[in-house]
Design a protein around this motif. Structure first.
Motif, PDB file in Angstrom:
ATOM      1  N   GLY A 198       9.372  -0.943  -5.945  1.00 16.02           N
ATOM      2  CA  GLY A 198       8.602  -0.370  -4.843  1.00 16.02           C
ATOM      3  C   GLY A 198       8.916   1.099  -4.636  1.00 16.02           C
ATOM      4  O   GLY A 198       8.015   1.909  -4.401  1.00 16.02           O
ATOM      5  N   ARG A 199      10.186   1.457  -4.737  1.00 15.86           N
ATOM      6  CA  ARG A 199      10.578   2.857  -4.513  1.00 15.86           C
ATOM      7  C   ARG A 199      10.090   3.758  -5.649  1.00 15.86           C
ATOM      8  O   ARG A 199       9.736   4.917  -5.430  1.00 15.86           O
ATOM      9  CB  ARG A 199      12.091   2.951  -4.350  1.00 15.86           C
ATOM     10  N   ILE A 200      10.063   3.223  -6.870  1.00 14.79           N
ATOM     11  CA  ILE A 200       9.513   3.982  -7.997  1.00 14.79           C
ATOM     12  C   ILE A 200       8.017   4.225  -7.781  1.00 14.79           C
ATOM     13  O   ILE A 200       7.504   5.320  -8.045  1.00 14.79           O
ATOM     14  CB  ILE A 200       9.767   3.235  -9.319  1.00 14.79           C
ATOM     15  N   ALA A 201       7.318   3.199  -7.281  1.00 14.70           N
ATOM     16  CA  ALA A 201       5.895   3.361  -6.981  1.00 14.70           C
ATOM     17  C   ALA A 201       5.688   4.381  -5.864  1.00 14.70           C
ATOM     18  O   ALA A 201       4.735   5.165  -5.901  1.00 14.70           O
ATOM     19  CB  ALA A 201       5.292   2.013  -6.584  1.00 14.70           C
ATOM     20  N   HIS A 202       6.584   4.375  -4.859  1.00 15.29           N
ATOM     21  CA  HIS A 202       6.507   5.375  -3.786  1.00 15.29           C
ATOM     22  C   HIS A 202       6.529   6.787  -4.370  1.00 15.29           C
ATOM     23  O   HIS A 202       5.754   7.659  -3.968  1.00 15.29           O
ATOM     24  CB  HIS A 202       7.708   5.250  -2.837  1.00 15.29           C
ATOM     25  N   LEU A 203       7.462   6.996  -5.303  1.00 18.34           N
ATOM     26  CA  LEU A 203       7.614   8.327  -5.900  1.00 18.34           C
ATOM     27  C   LEU A 203       6.383   8.716  -6.718  1.00 18.34           C
ATOM     28  O   LEU A 203       6.009   9.886  -6.768  1.00 18.34           O
ATOM     29  CB  LEU A 203       8.864   8.367  -6.778  1.00 18.34           C
ATOM     30  N   GLY A 204       5.745   7.716  -7.353  1.00 16.47           N
ATOM     31  CA  GLY A 204       4.504   7.993  -8.074  1.00 16.47           C
ATOM     32  C   GLY A 204       3.409   8.450  -7.132  1.00 16.47           C
ATOM     33  O   GLY A 204       2.684   9.409  -7.416  1.00 16.47           O
ATOM     34  N   GLY A 205       3.282   7.773  -5.986  1.00 16.93           N
ATOM     35  CA  GLY A 205       2.306   8.183  -4.982  1.00 16.93           C
ATOM     36  C   GLY A 205       2.623   9.557  -4.418  1.00 16.93           C
ATOM     37  O   GLY A 205       1.724  10.388  -4.223  1.00 16.93           O
ATOM     38  N   ALA A 206       3.907   9.803  -4.161  1.00 23.64           N
ATOM     39  CA  ALA A 206       4.329  11.108  -3.630  1.00 23.64           C
ATOM     40  C   ALA A 206       4.006  12.227  -4.618  1.00 23.64           C
ATOM     41  O   ALA A 206       3.538  13.303  -4.229  1.00 23.64           O
ATOM     42  CB  ALA A 206       5.821  11.088  -3.322  1.00 23.64           C
ATOM     43  N   ALA A 224       0.814  -1.222   0.000  1.00 26.96           N
ATOM     44  CA  ALA A 224       0.000   0.000   0.000  1.00 26.96           C
ATOM     45  C   ALA A 224       0.843   1.266   0.000  1.00 26.96           C
ATOM     46  O   ALA A 224       0.318   2.361   0.131  1.00 26.96           O
ATOM     47  CB  ALA A 224      -0.915  -0.003   1.231  1.00 26.96           C
ATOM     48  N   SER A 225       2.170   1.121  -0.153  1.00 20.83           N
ATOM     49  CA  SER A 225       3.075   2.249   0.033  1.00 20.83           C
ATOM     50  C   SER A 225       2.777   3.449  -0.860  1.00 20.83           C
ATOM     51  O   SER A 225       2.904   4.592  -0.426  1.00 20.83           O
ATOM     52  CB  SER A 225       4.526   1.800  -0.185  1.00 20.83           C
ATOM     53  N   ALA A 226       2.390   3.205  -2.123  1.00 27.34           N
ATOM     54  CA  ALA A 226       2.117   4.323  -3.032  1.00 27.34           C
ATOM     55  C   ALA A 226       0.933   5.149  -2.538  1.00 27.34           C
ATOM     56  O   ALA A 226       0.975   6.387  -2.545  1.00 27.34           O
ATOM     57  CB  ALA A 226       1.849   3.802  -4.442  1.00 27.34           C
ATOM     58  N   GLY A 227      -0.136   4.484  -2.089  1.00 28.69           N
ATOM     59  CA  GLY A 227      -1.287   5.206  -1.541  1.00 28.69           C
ATOM     60  C   GLY A 227      -0.956   5.904  -0.247  1.00 28.69           C
ATOM     61  O   GLY A 227      -1.387   7.036  -0.005  1.00 28.69           O
ATOM     62  N   VAL A 228      -0.177   5.241   0.609  1.00 26.49           N
ATOM     63  CA  VAL A 228       0.234   5.835   1.884  1.00 26.49           C
ATOM     64  C   VAL A 228       1.083   7.071   1.630  1.00 26.49           C
ATOM     65  O   VAL A 228       0.914   8.116   2.285  1.00 26.49           O
ATOM     66  CB  VAL A 228       1.003   4.811   2.733  1.00 26.49           C
ATOM     67  N   MET A 229       2.008   6.964   0.681  1.00 24.19           N
ATOM     68  CA  MET A 229       2.862   8.113   0.343  1.00 24.19           C
ATOM     69  C   MET A 229       2.031   9.279  -0.198  1.00 24.19           C
ATOM     70  O   MET A 229       2.322  10.448   0.085  1.00 24.19           O
ATOM     71  CB  MET A 229       3.903   7.701  -0.695  1.00 24.19           C
ATOM     72  N   ALA A 230       1.002   8.967  -0.970  1.00 23.87           N
ATOM     73  CA  ALA A 230       0.145  10.021  -1.515  1.00 23.87           C
ATOM     74  C   ALA A 230      -0.526  10.801  -0.385  1.00 23.87           C
ATOM     75  O   ALA A 230      -0.567  12.038  -0.397  1.00 23.87           O
ATOM     76  CB  ALA A 230      -0.915   9.426  -2.447  1.00 23.87           C
ATOM     77  N   VAL A 231      -1.043  10.082   0.611  1.00 26.54           N
ATOM     78  CA  VAL A 231      -1.694  10.733   1.755  1.00 26.54           C
ATOM     79  C   VAL A 231      -0.677  11.535   2.565  1.00 26.54           C
ATOM     80  O   VAL A 231      -0.924  12.687   2.941  1.00 26.54           O
ATOM     81  CB  VAL A 231      -2.379   9.683   2.650  1.00 26.54           C
ATOM     82  N   LEU A 232       0.486  10.939   2.827  1.00 30.15           N
ATOM     83  CA  LEU A 232       1.520  11.604   3.625  1.00 30.15           C
ATOM     84  C   LEU A 232       2.024  12.878   2.948  1.00 30.15           C
ATOM     85  O   LEU A 232       2.088  13.943   3.576  1.00 30.15           O
ATOM     86  CB  LEU A 232       2.693  10.645   3.862  1.00 30.15           C
ATOM     87  N   ILE A 233       2.384  12.778   1.672  1.00 29.29           N
ATOM     88  CA  ILE A 233       2.924  13.942   0.961  1.00 29.29           C
ATOM     89  C   ILE A 233       1.844  15.000   0.752  1.00 29.29           C
ATOM     90  O   ILE A 233       2.135  16.197   0.712  1.00 29.29           O
ATOM     91  CB  ILE A 233       3.563  13.520  -0.370  1.00 29.29           C
ATOM     92  N   GLN A 287       9.419  18.948   6.256  1.00 24.89           N
ATOM     93  CA  GLN A 287      10.714  18.301   6.473  1.00 24.89           C
ATOM     94  C   GLN A 287      10.585  16.776   6.409  1.00 24.89           C
ATOM     95  O   GLN A 287      11.456  16.091   5.869  1.00 24.89           O
ATOM     96  CB  GLN A 287      11.278  18.741   7.832  1.00 24.89           C
ATOM     97  N   ILE A 288       9.482  16.255   6.948  1.00 23.56           N
ATOM     98  CA  ILE A 288       9.238  14.811   6.878  1.00 23.56           C
ATOM     99  C   ILE A 288       9.035  14.384   5.428  1.00 23.56           C
ATOM    100  O   ILE A 288       9.600  13.388   4.976  1.00 23.56           O
ATOM    101  CB  ILE A 288       8.002  14.431   7.721  1.00 23.56           C
ATOM    102  N   GLY A 289       8.228  15.159   4.695  1.00 22.86           N
ATOM    103  CA  GLY A 289       7.965  14.837   3.294  1.00 22.86           C
ATOM    104  C   GLY A 289       9.236  14.834   2.465  1.00 22.86           C
ATOM    105  O   GLY A 289       9.469  13.917   1.661  1.00 22.86           O
TER     106      GLY A 289
END
Length: 289
Positions: free
Chosen positions: A184-192, A132-141, A163-165
Protein backbone atom coordinates in the motif's frame (compact mmCIF):
# COMPACT_ATOMS: atom_id res chain seq x y z
CA UNK A 1 -36.88 10.99 -0.91
CA UNK A 2 -37.86 9.83 -4.41
CA UNK A 3 -35.58 8.40 -7.06
CA UNK A 4 -35.83 11.67 -8.99
CA UNK A 5 -34.72 13.64 -5.93
CA UNK A 6 -31.71 11.38 -5.47
CA UNK A 7 -30.70 11.83 -9.11
CA UNK A 8 -31.06 15.60 -8.77
CA UNK A 9 -28.98 15.70 -5.59
CA UNK A 10 -26.31 13.49 -7.19
CA UNK A 11 -26.19 15.68 -10.31
CA UNK A 12 -25.49 18.72 -8.13
CA UNK A 13 -22.37 17.16 -6.62
CA UNK A 14 -18.87 18.00 -7.83
CA UNK A 15 -16.90 15.27 -9.60
CA UNK A 16 -14.88 14.53 -6.46
CA UNK A 17 -18.05 14.25 -4.37
CA UNK A 18 -19.58 11.89 -6.95
CA UNK A 19 -16.46 9.75 -6.74
CA UNK A 20 -16.81 9.64 -2.96
CA UNK A 21 -20.45 8.54 -3.25
CA UNK A 22 -19.48 5.75 -5.68
CA UNK A 23 -16.73 4.55 -3.34
CA UNK A 24 -19.12 4.44 -0.38
CA UNK A 25 -21.77 2.54 -2.38
CA UNK A 26 -19.20 0.00 -3.60
CA UNK A 27 -17.93 -0.42 -0.02
CA UNK A 28 -21.42 -1.21 1.25
CA UNK A 29 -22.33 -3.54 -1.64
CA UNK A 30 -19.01 -5.41 -1.43
CA UNK A 31 -19.45 -5.81 2.31
CA UNK A 32 -22.87 -7.39 1.79
CA UNK A 33 -21.69 -9.68 -1.00
CA UNK A 34 -18.63 -10.95 0.87
CA UNK A 35 -20.68 -11.49 4.03
CA UNK A 36 -23.74 -13.14 2.47
CA UNK A 37 -22.58 -14.74 -0.78
CA UNK A 38 -18.85 -15.28 -1.21
CA UNK A 39 -15.90 -13.93 0.84
CA UNK A 40 -13.64 -14.41 -2.21
CA UNK A 41 -15.75 -12.31 -4.58
CA UNK A 42 -13.59 -9.24 -3.88
CA UNK A 43 -10.50 -11.02 -5.21
CA UNK A 44 -11.77 -10.56 -8.79
CA UNK A 45 -11.43 -6.78 -8.40
CA UNK A 46 -8.40 -6.46 -6.11
CA UNK A 47 -5.00 -6.02 -7.78
CA UNK A 48 -2.96 -9.25 -7.37
CA UNK A 49 0.79 -9.08 -6.77
CA UNK A 50 1.58 -11.78 -9.33
CA UNK A 51 2.00 -10.40 -12.86
CA UNK A 52 0.42 -13.44 -14.56
CA UNK A 53 -2.57 -13.29 -12.22
CA UNK A 54 -2.92 -9.63 -13.21
CA UNK A 55 -3.00 -10.58 -16.91
CA UNK A 56 -6.06 -12.72 -16.14
CA UNK A 57 -7.87 -9.71 -14.62
CA UNK A 58 -6.40 -6.55 -16.17
CA UNK A 59 -9.40 -4.47 -15.06
CA UNK A 60 -8.08 -4.73 -11.50
CA UNK A 61 -5.52 -1.98 -12.24
CA UNK A 62 -8.48 0.41 -11.79
CA UNK A 63 -11.11 -1.54 -9.84
CA UNK A 64 -8.81 -2.11 -6.86
CA UNK A 65 -9.16 1.58 -6.03
CA UNK A 66 -12.87 1.18 -5.29
CA UNK A 67 -12.28 -1.46 -2.59
CA UNK A 68 -11.42 -0.74 1.04
CA UNK A 69 -10.33 -2.91 3.93
CA UNK A 70 -12.49 -1.37 6.64
CA UNK A 71 -14.56 1.59 7.78
CA UNK A 72 -11.58 3.66 8.96
CA UNK A 73 -9.73 2.95 5.71
CA UNK A 74 -12.49 4.39 3.54
CA UNK A 75 -13.32 7.28 5.92
CA UNK A 76 -9.74 8.55 5.90
CA UNK A 77 -9.32 8.20 2.13
CA UNK A 78 -12.61 9.91 1.36
CA UNK A 79 -11.94 12.74 3.81
CA UNK A 80 -8.56 13.56 2.23
CA UNK A 81 -10.09 13.24 -1.25
CA UNK A 82 -12.88 15.65 -0.29
CA UNK A 83 -10.47 18.30 1.08
CA UNK A 84 -7.82 18.02 -1.66
CA UNK A 85 -10.50 17.65 -4.35
CA UNK A 86 -12.16 20.93 -3.38
CA UNK A 87 -8.85 22.76 -3.72
CA UNK A 88 -8.09 21.18 -7.09
CA UNK A 89 -11.56 21.86 -8.48
CA UNK A 90 -11.22 25.53 -7.55
CA UNK A 91 -8.30 25.61 -9.99
CA UNK A 92 -9.26 23.21 -12.77
CA UNK A 93 -12.22 21.34 -14.22
CA UNK A 94 -13.51 17.88 -13.40
CA UNK A 95 -11.89 16.28 -16.44
CA UNK A 96 -8.41 17.21 -15.23
CA UNK A 97 -9.30 16.03 -11.73
CA UNK A 98 -10.21 12.59 -13.09
CA UNK A 99 -7.01 12.47 -15.16
CA UNK A 100 -4.88 13.10 -12.08
CA UNK A 101 -6.85 10.72 -9.87
CA UNK A 102 -7.00 7.71 -12.19
CA UNK A 103 -3.47 8.11 -13.55
CA UNK A 104 -2.37 8.11 -9.91
CA UNK A 105 -4.37 4.91 -9.33
CA UNK A 106 -2.78 3.26 -12.38
CA UNK A 107 0.80 4.32 -11.63
CA UNK A 108 0.41 3.31 -7.99
CA UNK A 109 -0.87 -0.11 -9.07
CA UNK A 110 1.95 -0.59 -11.59
CA UNK A 111 4.58 0.33 -9.01
CA UNK A 112 2.99 -2.18 -6.60
CA UNK A 113 3.17 -4.92 -9.26
CA UNK A 114 6.75 -4.04 -10.17
CA UNK A 115 8.00 -4.02 -6.60
CA UNK A 116 6.41 -7.34 -5.67
CA UNK A 117 7.96 -9.04 -8.68
CA UNK A 118 11.46 -7.56 -8.32
CA UNK A 119 12.37 -7.17 -4.65
CA UNK A 120 13.35 -10.56 -3.12
CA UNK A 121 12.01 -9.74 0.36
CA UNK A 122 8.49 -9.21 -1.03
CA UNK A 123 8.24 -12.16 -3.41
CA UNK A 124 7.00 -14.68 -0.82
CA UNK A 125 4.53 -12.29 0.78
CA UNK A 126 0.94 -13.13 -0.11
CA UNK A 127 -0.66 -9.77 -0.83
CA UNK A 128 -3.10 -7.96 -3.08
CA UNK A 129 -3.76 -4.25 -3.34
CA UNK A 130 -7.01 -2.47 -2.48
CA UNK A 131 -7.87 1.14 -1.65
CA UNK A 132 -8.12 4.57 -3.28
CA UNK A 133 -4.97 5.84 -1.57
CA UNK A 134 -2.84 6.08 -4.73
CA UNK A 135 -5.44 8.26 -6.48
CA UNK A 136 -6.00 10.32 -3.34
CA UNK A 137 -2.25 10.86 -2.97
CA UNK A 138 -2.03 11.95 -6.61
CA UNK A 139 -4.67 14.65 -6.04
CA UNK A 140 -3.15 15.75 -2.71
CA UNK A 141 0.45 15.96 -3.96
CA UNK A 142 -0.73 17.71 -7.14
CA UNK A 143 -2.22 20.63 -5.19
CA UNK A 144 0.73 20.64 -2.78
CA UNK A 145 3.07 21.01 -5.76
CA UNK A 146 1.01 23.37 -7.91
CA UNK A 147 0.23 25.89 -5.14
CA UNK A 148 2.88 25.02 -2.52
CA UNK A 149 2.61 28.27 -0.57
CA UNK A 150 -1.15 28.08 -0.05
CA UNK A 151 -1.88 27.87 3.69
CA UNK A 152 -4.54 25.62 5.20
CA UNK A 153 -5.79 25.37 8.77
CA UNK A 154 -4.85 22.28 10.79
CA UNK A 155 -6.75 22.41 14.09
CA UNK A 156 -4.83 25.17 15.95
CA UNK A 157 -2.34 26.49 13.37
CA UNK A 158 -1.77 27.12 9.68
CA UNK A 159 0.60 25.11 7.51
CA UNK A 160 1.61 25.41 3.88
CA UNK A 161 0.57 22.75 1.39
CA UNK A 162 4.16 21.85 0.50
CA UNK A 163 4.77 21.00 4.16
CA UNK A 164 1.78 18.64 4.20
CA UNK A 165 2.93 16.98 0.98
CA UNK A 166 6.45 16.49 2.28
CA UNK A 167 5.17 15.06 5.57
CA UNK A 168 2.88 12.41 4.04
CA UNK A 169 5.54 11.26 1.56
CA UNK A 170 8.20 11.00 4.28
CA UNK A 171 5.78 9.02 6.47
CA UNK A 172 5.41 6.39 3.75
CA UNK A 173 9.15 6.27 3.05
CA UNK A 174 9.99 5.84 6.74
CA UNK A 175 7.42 3.10 7.32
CA UNK A 176 8.25 0.91 4.31
CA UNK A 177 11.33 -0.70 5.98
CA UNK A 178 9.24 -1.41 9.09
CA UNK A 179 7.00 -3.84 7.20
CA UNK A 180 3.24 -3.96 7.52
CA UNK A 181 1.39 -2.38 4.63
CA UNK A 182 4.41 -2.31 2.31
CA UNK A 183 2.45 -2.74 -0.92
CA UNK A 184 0.00 0.00 0.00
CA UNK A 185 2.78 2.45 0.86
CA UNK A 186 4.58 1.70 -2.42
CA UNK A 187 1.33 2.44 -4.26
CA UNK A 188 1.00 5.69 -2.27
CA UNK A 189 4.42 6.76 -3.54
CA UNK A 190 3.40 5.92 -7.11
CA UNK A 191 0.35 8.16 -6.79
CA UNK A 192 2.44 10.90 -5.17
CA UNK A 193 4.97 10.72 -8.01
CA UNK A 194 2.20 11.08 -10.59
CA UNK A 195 0.71 14.09 -8.79
CA UNK A 196 4.10 15.78 -8.55
CA UNK A 197 4.99 15.15 -12.20
CA UNK A 198 1.55 16.25 -13.42
CA UNK A 199 1.74 19.56 -11.52
CA UNK A 200 5.29 20.32 -12.65
CA UNK A 201 4.55 19.57 -16.29
CA UNK A 202 1.26 21.47 -16.22
CA UNK A 203 2.98 24.50 -14.74
CA UNK A 204 5.32 24.38 -17.75
CA UNK A 205 2.34 24.29 -20.13
CA UNK A 206 2.18 20.53 -20.80
CA UNK A 207 -0.81 18.40 -19.79
CA UNK A 208 0.49 14.83 -19.45
CA UNK A 209 -3.06 13.56 -19.00
CA UNK A 210 -4.23 14.67 -22.44
CA UNK A 211 -3.48 11.31 -24.05
CA UNK A 212 -5.32 9.51 -21.25
CA UNK A 213 -8.40 11.69 -21.82
CA UNK A 214 -8.37 10.91 -25.53
CA UNK A 215 -8.08 7.19 -24.84
CA UNK A 216 -11.06 7.28 -22.45
CA UNK A 217 -13.07 9.25 -25.03
CA UNK A 218 -12.22 6.69 -27.71
CA UNK A 219 -13.33 3.81 -25.46
CA UNK A 220 -16.55 5.64 -24.56
CA UNK A 221 -17.31 6.25 -28.23
CA UNK A 222 -17.15 2.51 -28.92
CA UNK A 223 -20.21 2.03 -26.71
CA UNK A 224 -22.22 4.81 -28.23
CA UNK A 225 -24.84 3.97 -30.81
CA UNK A 226 -24.01 5.15 -34.28
CA UNK A 227 -26.06 8.22 -34.89
CA UNK A 228 -27.85 8.65 -38.16
CA UNK A 229 -26.32 11.35 -40.25
CA UNK A 230 -28.62 14.28 -40.76
CA UNK A 231 -29.33 15.29 -44.36
CA UNK A 232 -27.02 17.95 -45.73
CA UNK A 233 -28.27 21.44 -45.38
CA UNK A 234 -27.22 24.62 -47.04
CA UNK A 235 -26.14 27.14 -44.46
CA UNK A 236 -26.03 30.83 -45.22
CA UNK A 237 -23.63 32.86 -43.11
CA UNK A 238 -24.20 36.52 -42.53
CA UNK A 239 -21.94 39.19 -41.19
CA UNK A 240 -23.87 39.49 -37.95
CA UNK A 241 -23.40 35.80 -37.02
CA UNK A 242 -19.71 36.00 -37.93
CA UNK A 243 -19.26 39.06 -35.75
CA UNK A 244 -21.07 37.36 -32.87
CA UNK A 245 -18.78 34.31 -33.16
CA UNK A 246 -15.67 36.47 -33.22
CA UNK A 247 -16.80 38.37 -30.14
CA UNK A 248 -17.55 35.10 -28.32
CA UNK A 249 -14.07 33.77 -29.14
CA UNK A 250 -12.49 37.00 -27.96
CA UNK A 251 -14.44 36.90 -24.68
CA UNK A 252 -13.44 33.29 -24.12
CA UNK A 253 -9.76 34.06 -24.68
CA UNK A 254 -9.90 37.06 -22.35
CA UNK A 255 -11.65 34.94 -19.71
CA UNK A 256 -8.95 32.26 -19.91
CA UNK A 257 -6.14 34.83 -19.74
CA UNK A 258 -7.62 36.23 -16.54
CA UNK A 259 -7.80 32.72 -15.03
CA UNK A 260 -4.17 32.04 -16.02
CA UNK A 261 -3.05 35.29 -14.43
CA UNK A 262 -4.81 34.45 -11.15
CA UNK A 263 -3.35 30.92 -11.09
CA UNK A 264 0.11 32.35 -11.69
CA UNK A 265 -0.39 34.73 -8.77
CA UNK A 266 -1.48 31.82 -6.53
CA UNK A 267 1.59 29.81 -7.50
CA UNK A 268 3.92 32.68 -6.65
CA UNK A 269 2.29 34.23 -3.58
CA UNK A 270 -0.35 31.78 -2.35
CA UNK A 271 -4.13 31.76 -2.44
CA UNK A 272 -4.46 34.31 0.37
CA UNK A 273 -2.71 36.94 -1.78
CA UNK A 274 -5.82 37.12 -4.01
CA UNK A 275 -8.34 39.89 -3.60
CA UNK A 276 -11.94 39.03 -2.81
CA UNK A 277 -12.92 39.81 -6.41
CA UNK A 278 -10.23 37.46 -7.73
CA UNK A 279 -11.34 34.66 -5.38
CA UNK A 280 -14.96 35.11 -6.44
CA UNK A 281 -14.00 35.12 -10.11
CA UNK A 282 -11.94 31.92 -9.72
CA UNK A 283 -14.73 30.20 -7.81
CA UNK A 284 -17.31 31.09 -10.49
CA UNK A 285 -14.93 29.96 -13.26
CA UNK A 286 -14.52 26.60 -11.53
CA UNK A 287 -18.31 26.17 -11.32
CA UNK A 288 -18.72 27.01 -15.02
CA UNK A 289 -16.18 24.35 -16.02
Amino acid sequence: MTNGDLKYQYARLSVSEKLIVINVIVFIVMGLITALISPRFEEWFALPKDFFDFLMQPWSIVTYSFLHGGIFHIIWNMYVLYVAGRILLNLFDGRRFLNIYFLGVILGGLLFLLSYNIFPTLININASLIGASAGVMAVLIFVCTYIPNQEVRLIFFNVKLWQIGLFVVLMDLVQIPMGGNVGGRIAHLGGALLGYMYAKQLYNGKDIGEGFSKMIDAIANLFKKTEKKAPMKTVYKNRQSTATTSKANYDKQAHQKKIDAILDKISKSGYESLSKAEKDFLFKAGKED
